[in-house]
Enzyme design. Sequence first.
Site, short mmCIF file in Angstrom:
data_model
loop_
_atom_site.label_atom_id
_atom_site.label_comp_id
_atom_site.label_asym_id
_atom_site.label_seq_id
_atom_site.Cartn_x
_atom_site.Cartn_y
_atom_site.Cartn_z
N GLU B 62 -53.14 19.33 21.30
CA GLU B 62 -52.27 20.19 20.50
C GLU B 62 -53.01 21.39 19.93
O GLU B 62 -52.50 22.51 19.91
CB GLU B 62 -51.63 19.40 19.35
CG GLU B 62 -50.50 18.47 19.76
CD GLU B 62 -50.98 17.21 20.45
OE1 GLU B 62 -52.20 16.95 20.46
OE2 GLU B 62 -50.14 16.47 20.98
N HIS B 131 -43.63 8.00 14.18
CA HIS B 131 -42.80 8.86 15.00
C HIS B 131 -41.50 9.25 14.31
O HIS B 131 -40.53 9.61 14.95
CB HIS B 131 -42.46 8.18 16.33
CG HIS B 131 -43.48 8.46 17.39
ND1 HIS B 131 -44.82 8.22 17.21
CD2 HIS B 131 -43.36 8.99 18.64
CE1 HIS B 131 -45.47 8.56 18.30
NE2 HIS B 131 -44.62 9.04 19.18
#
Lengths: 314, 329, 522
Positions: B62, B131
């Site tokens: 990322e 998540h």
Amino acid sequence: MLAQMVRIRRFEEACVQLYSQTRIRGFMHLCIGEEAVAAGVMGALAERDAVVSTYREHGHALARGLPMPEVMAEMFGRASGSSRGRGGSMHLFDTTRRFYGGNAIVAGGLPLAVGLGLAERMQHRDGVAVCFFGDGAAAEGEFHESLNLAALWRLPVLFVCENNLYAMGTSIERELAVPDLALHAAAYGMPAWPVDGMDVEAVDQATRRALDDVRSGEAPVFLEMRTYRFRAHSMYDPELYRDKAEVAHWRERDPVEVFAARLRGEGVAVDEELTLVESAVAAEIAEAVSFAEAAPLEPVEDLTRFVHSEEGQR
Amino acid sequence: MTVVETTYREAMRAALRDAMTRDERVFLMGEDVGRYGGCFAVSMGLLEEFGPERIRDTPLSESAFVGAGIGAAIGGMRPVVEVMTVNFSLLALDQILNNAATLLHMSGGQVAVPLVIRMTTGAGRQLAAQHSHSLEAFYAHIPGLRVLAPATLEDARGMLWPALLDPDPVILFEHGSLYAVSGPLEDAAPEVDITSAAIRRAGVDVTVVAWGGCLGKALAAAETLAAEGISAEVVDLRVLRPLDSATVLASVRRTHRAVVVDEGWRSGSLSAEVAARIAEEVFYDLDAPVERVCSAEVPVPYAKHLEDAALPQAETVAAACRRAVGAGG
Amino acid sequence: MGDFVMPSLGADMDEGTLLEWLVRPGEPVSAGQVVAVVDTAKSAVEVEAFESGVMGEQVVGPGTKVPVGAPLARILPAGAGAGVGAAAPEPAAPAPAAQPMAPVLAPRAEQPPRPAAAASAAPGPPAAAPLATPLVRHLAGELGVDLTAVRGTGPRGRILREDVEREALAAHEVAAPAGLGGELPAAAGRARAAATGIPVAVPAGVPAVTGIPAAVTATGTAVGERRARVSPYARRLAAELGVALGDLLPGPSGAVTAAEVRAGAQAPRAAAMTAAAAEVAPPAAPAAEEGPAPSATPGADGADPMRQAIARLMARSNREVPHYYLETTIELSEPLAWMHARNRELDVARRIVPAALVLRAVAQAAAKHPELNGFWVEDAFRPGEGVHLGVAISLRGGGIVAPAIHHADRLSTVELMGRLRDLVERARARRLRRTELADPTITVTNLGEQGVDLVHGVIHPPQVALVGVGRVLERPWAVDGMLGVRPVVRVTLAADHRATDGFVGSRFLTEVDRQLHTLEEP
């Protein structure tokens, strides 16, 4: 190249004095001892290449052509500074010279350079993104992510590691399981080789060769410049992490002296040249300081400018 | 001009296709955006249409690919970077905060970063603690960013292009529960004003401020309340930074009561900012304390009944509205 | 050549300690050479000279702490001998690093001065309904300050905490004489005239029993109870519609909101208007006043006419009325338990405070002992027509009103509480009716909330009795030979010996005790 190195050296020395007089504040990281890297790499770059640097970037900025008065005014936090006083010593920018800044996050500039390389590739231009970073960055995840991405996409990026053996006060042996930085880069499948970073000619030649490789579209290239900073990490520190003998040993390889001695051996009238250079540099620095002293301060009313682009920039 | 039954996912895809077609500098990169078709199938088919140069699968890194997006934007491109979910965006937070949001100011106005970052956010699908984050407030805290939360089909379709025209970094938060939402949409949806909140339902008794995944809950609560004779005005905040407080404040001046709904944790949440601005600006118009409906301060649990209890729901929003209007709750 | 000064070695360094000189006076120095060791807050650092020459006098010795920029030593021109004091004017050969820079700290350019914060807006006239935050309103309640009389000095005339505090100070009260609970009816009119515009202070004389929070504040609600809350919007709306917030009961949310204000605006306000407009004239004095009547305006000596009237009245009472005093201690656990039970059923605005319990007991006792309920006029006792209980409410600026609760013996505790609230509020708002001021038949004074245990009062002529109530105290209390800790209150009677004897007085106090323990059906 000799003149450029002297110019950087004297500028940094002037900064020391100004800092000790509290006319420059904040953090300031000097590149005294590492002038050959700045002068050698920048001399080999083309105008169309892009540069991303670190917080030890005075030399890179000056060698890239940022006007000394603007750099000095930035140190003084003035509106005439290269970043209008908003950046300071660690954040010199000049988009007209494709100098994308001193970045004060270790390894923070590497992904940026990868992106600049991507932009060159996607726009079918042959500029190279040159990224400076130190040995300390090699322990950061961003270093590995960026090398991998650049190699994976075969992007035009030249990674220039200024290995001065110390990540602040931690020696490279205490930092990396494999201190041979070129091996790290090789693991990502890119050409990588070490260079004597105290020899400006070696730096110049290595850079030109690397740029040719990159421009020919093969892949990114990684150069490990083995160099040394003669002064503390940031302005002053007690230097408890290295012994004086080591510093003295490296000082014998002072890049200015090494190059001057070589030129003397080749019969060049170095000393006359140095005298001229010194007085020209002294005058340039004096002028930069008085420019900075006289430069206006950014009005406080403008504090929140440049958070978002302004109308003219849209 | 035809109206077609469209999902949020398809609306976002149409926006991407439209932008890629209109400007060749636009490209999409992120994890699994190409061959896989996007983790949430937003970019399904775009690889075939635009090729691997412009629909770029990235490694799982990322920091590198968000930073590369920043570099590419500086270098003249108009990247759309997809971060798979906000949960992974923390690995790129350094690049977003220390580069994307900061370069313009730090360079004295020289280095603009015309980058768009898309990421999925939110809870409610039993994905458990790592998540199910709603971290819009992390990003809405940072000067230099524009933070958008498209909650309707029109916004999913119409926010991307103005975001790409913005010379500065823009983050789009797409709530995971919205992708499959379906409804009628004009095939050439108009561009959306990305500077202001939108009133989604008019009312006179209480202002409900919500965005993203909570907008539907707020509207459902308003429906319930209408049957009880309570008229709730629902404001879709949608521009989380720079916060459009003017729309919210004008509404509260009319209704004299406010309920702020936020899927983030209560402490230090965006709802706290909205409530503070109400207290600062329209104190003398308030007829009741500002109510907040936020997520419980707990990592989001997996079990459905626990997750439901942890998140704002239509019924808890309705109850807060009843309290605000003094009708019990 | 110049001074070698204490350098700044870091962003956070303001001073340093010289640890060691590495070069002695007289020794040559070159630019960049380390010449000393300095201790910063962090560590010892070697520092260099910035010019070449000869080390001159070292003005700072090892171990000395000096600020950044302070001279440590002189650097003399090359060739100067040790001990040469003055720097030679000839410049040294320019060393490469030596820059023509002032070796001492040049004054840094100053930031432009920040514009001074705008002075707070000139206080405007007080708004119809003052803008004040909930905190300030609460403070005003605590201090008994009437916000409508306060000039706000904040932005847009908003009332600030200091405005309230200033007002409270200005009205700093001389404690009323113990037991002062009313005034000579004849003085009432003048007193009111004098008191007009003076906000009511914390009513020192309102019957209340403390210990259990029970003081009645100027807002008519009990301290310790939650004040009736009013939303900011409701307050603003009330000002616009001219609705008196004190007349409103809280809505379902427990606060007065815009809905209650609007409802209040619909309600006829004729009664309030009438009361406000009613002139409270002095009734015919049952006894001839001695001496000149006090003037209604302050005299040349600035004496407060109301104070003068009270002084005259009290002096006469002490001079002419032969007082006798009785005291009893009443155990309160039962009545208080009953009160708490009742309060659980009542909404906040109607909750009872212990003062109401005592008022009811006194009213009942007065009905059973009419010889204490009336007037001593023209050398004879004239019983009152009904029990009209005087309740002392002290005014700011000195002075007291003691309006009556008419036919108090016919009222339940809850009703009495309502009347008490109403009276206090209207006394503040100058809306007392003439009849209320004219005819108390017996007065109750309560200084318990001032923290005193008991009050021996002075009778208000022409009345013949005054009941004093102290604070609720926890005391060891024996019942059936067993010791416990119980709440008690000490109640006193001051009575006119011309009208009654101690026998009547003691039966009266016993009856008060009995009535307190005769609990009403809910």
